[in-house]
Enzyme design. Sequence first.
Site, PDB file in Angstrom:
ATOM      1  N   TYR A 180       0.837  -1.213   0.000  1.00 28.65           N
ATOM      2  CA  TYR A 180       0.000   0.000   0.000  1.00 28.65           C
ATOM      3  C   TYR A 180       0.860   1.246   0.000  1.00 28.65           C
ATOM      4  O   TYR A 180       2.074   1.179   0.235  1.00 28.65           O
ATOM      5  CB  TYR A 180      -0.957  -0.001   1.204  1.00 28.65           C
ATOM      6  CG  TYR A 180      -0.284   0.288   2.526  1.00 28.65           C
ATOM      7  CD1 TYR A 180       0.514  -0.660   3.146  1.00 28.65           C
ATOM      8  CD2 TYR A 180      -0.416   1.534   3.146  1.00 28.65           C
ATOM      9  CE1 TYR A 180       1.144  -0.387   4.358  1.00 28.65           C
ATOM     10  CE2 TYR A 180       0.211   1.814   4.355  1.00 28.65           C
ATOM     11  CZ  TYR A 180       0.990   0.851   4.955  1.00 28.65           C
ATOM     12  OH  TYR A 180       1.618   1.127   6.135  1.00 28.65           O
TER      13      TYR A 180
ATOM     14  N   LYS B 279       6.671  -1.854   1.971  1.00 27.81           N
ATOM     15  CA  LYS B 279       5.456  -1.288   2.582  1.00 27.81           C
ATOM     16  C   LYS B 279       4.315  -2.289   2.389  1.00 27.81           C
ATOM     17  O   LYS B 279       3.450  -2.129   1.530  1.00 27.81           O
ATOM     18  CB  LYS B 279       5.137   0.082   1.963  1.00 27.81           C
ATOM     19  CG  LYS B 279       4.245   0.943   2.850  1.00 27.81           C
ATOM     20  CD  LYS B 279       4.332   2.394   2.467  1.00 27.81           C
ATOM     21  CE  LYS B 279       3.257   3.248   3.112  1.00 27.81           C
ATOM     22  NZ  LYS B 279       3.342   3.331   4.571  1.00 27.81           N
TER      23      LYS B 279
ATOM     24  N   GLU C 202      12.574   2.549  14.377  1.00 31.43           N
ATOM     25  CA  GLU C 202      11.630   3.583  13.924  1.00 31.43           C
ATOM     26  C   GLU C 202      10.371   3.519  14.764  1.00 31.43           C
ATOM     27  O   GLU C 202      10.259   2.686  15.664  1.00 31.43           O
ATOM     28  CB  GLU C 202      11.307   3.387  12.430  1.00 31.43           C
ATOM     29  CG  GLU C 202      10.652   2.048  12.116  1.00 31.43           C
ATOM     30  CD  GLU C 202      10.308   1.864  10.639  1.00 31.43           C
ATOM     31  OE1 GLU C 202      10.243   2.843   9.884  1.00 31.43           O
ATOM     32  OE2 GLU C 202      10.077   0.692  10.260  1.00 31.43           O
TER      33      GLU C 202
ATOM     34  N   LEU D 267      11.271   1.294   7.204  1.00 36.95           N
ATOM     35  CA  LEU D 267      10.705   1.806   5.961  1.00 36.95           C
ATOM     36  C   LEU D 267      11.403   3.132   5.653  1.00 36.95           C
ATOM     37  O   LEU D 267      11.474   4.007   6.529  1.00 36.95           O
ATOM     38  CB  LEU D 267       9.191   2.036   6.112  1.00 36.95           C
ATOM     39  CG  LEU D 267       8.531   2.501   4.825  1.00 36.95           C
ATOM     40  CD1 LEU D 267       8.396   1.340   3.840  1.00 36.95           C
ATOM     41  CD2 LEU D 267       7.162   3.115   5.097  1.00 36.95           C
TER      42      LEU D 267
HETATM   43  N1  PMP Z   1       7.855   3.809   9.075  1.00 34.66           N
HETATM   44  C1  PMP Z   1       6.692   3.144   9.141  1.00 34.66           C
HETATM   45  C2  PMP Z   1       6.684   1.809   9.798  1.00 34.66           C
HETATM   46  C3  PMP Z   1       5.517   3.695   8.608  1.00 34.66           C
HETATM   47  O1  PMP Z   1       4.364   3.022   8.654  1.00 34.66           O
HETATM   48  C4  PMP Z   1       5.567   4.995   8.038  1.00 34.66           C
HETATM   49  C5  PMP Z   1       4.313   5.638   7.510  1.00 34.66           C
HETATM   50  N2  PMP Z   1       3.978   5.116   6.278  1.00 34.66           N
HETATM   51  C6  PMP Z   1       6.793   5.652   7.989  1.00 34.66           C
HETATM   52  C7  PMP Z   1       7.921   5.034   8.513  1.00 34.66           C
HETATM   53  C8  PMP Z   1       6.921   7.021   7.368  1.00 34.66           C
HETATM   54  O2  PMP Z   1       6.895   6.932   5.960  1.00 34.66           O
HETATM   55  P1  PMP Z   1       6.363   8.119   5.058  1.00 34.66           P
HETATM   56  O3  PMP Z   1       7.129   9.330   5.418  1.00 34.66           O
HETATM   57  O4  PMP Z   1       6.631   7.658   3.665  1.00 34.66           O
HETATM   58  O5  PMP Z   1       4.901   8.264   5.356  1.00 34.66           O
END
Ligand code: PMP
Length: 285
Positions: A34, A147, A179, A203
């Site tokens: 997603y 993701k 994270e 991620l």
């Molecule tokens: N890490 C995780 C586990 C997440 O779910 C998200 C949110 N999608 C992020 C980091 C931040 O990613 P982004 O800045 O692309 O939203």
Amino acid sequence: MENTFVLFNNQITERENVSIDMEDRGYNFGDGIYEVVYIYGGKPFSMDEHFRRFEESARKLEMKMPCPIEELKEKTAELIQANNIHNGIVYIQMTRGASARAHLYEKEAACLITGFARKMDPPAEAQEKGVKTYLTPDIRWLRCDIKSLNLLGNTMAKRIAADHACGEALQHRDGICTEGSSSNLFIVKNNEVHTHPANNLILNGITRQHILQIAGEQGITVKEAPFSTEELQAADEVFISSTTMEIAPVISVEGDVQATYPIGSVTRALQKKLKDKIKQNRVHQ
Ligand code: PMP
């Protein structure tokens, strides 16, 4: 109900027209991916970057895109318009579709795309006043760079944080901070920013990538290197980032280590520059 138009494969249709097979692999195995894109003033921010990551996730899981990515971007733009979103999010998901339940996946399986758009204002209070966090072991799998729909480790961490009246969970693997449950994590020490390297354990957030770029432009040193829970505890400033949150200061951590933090000048500077970048996008697109 408001905002009832959804994306179902290549069609924009009313939500009640959609039904999903109970043996969809997304439902049985979490076999899917997603993306979430923020819409500011009717315009998606960093759409290209999000869809590049979507393609990357598909490639890593050997999922075959049912249409060219450009077509999916066009449909996503149509979905935003159909729902008349000013500020909000658009969510796009792809599963490996329906087949008789069996672990082995077919590389050529026809993937199913669904999507919705929803109104949502940026979380002004979290951005202004900061969030409390709860540090807990990272129990997730070893491909956090994808993701994927498999988010149980993340949802369990978020629940633990909420049970302690905290807005976000921070995670660590054997004492190394990775994270948040739905955000990237940064610490500031002696005016230097530290964040976990973009490997299989996190991620690589699109917001994270913007922050690295902005920090570079501002002459702020960023070290993409692992840091420990002790370093988290001793940090001068801590902040988290995501598409829906942008940058939010962290004001405290509980759980496996405890500390409180001021909302510092490095966090505020990066927060402001990111907002400027978002505003520019609204003007130029
Ligand atoms: N890490 C995780 C586990 C997440 O779910 C998200 C949110 N999608 C992020 C980091 C931040 O990613 P982004 O800045 O692309 O939203």
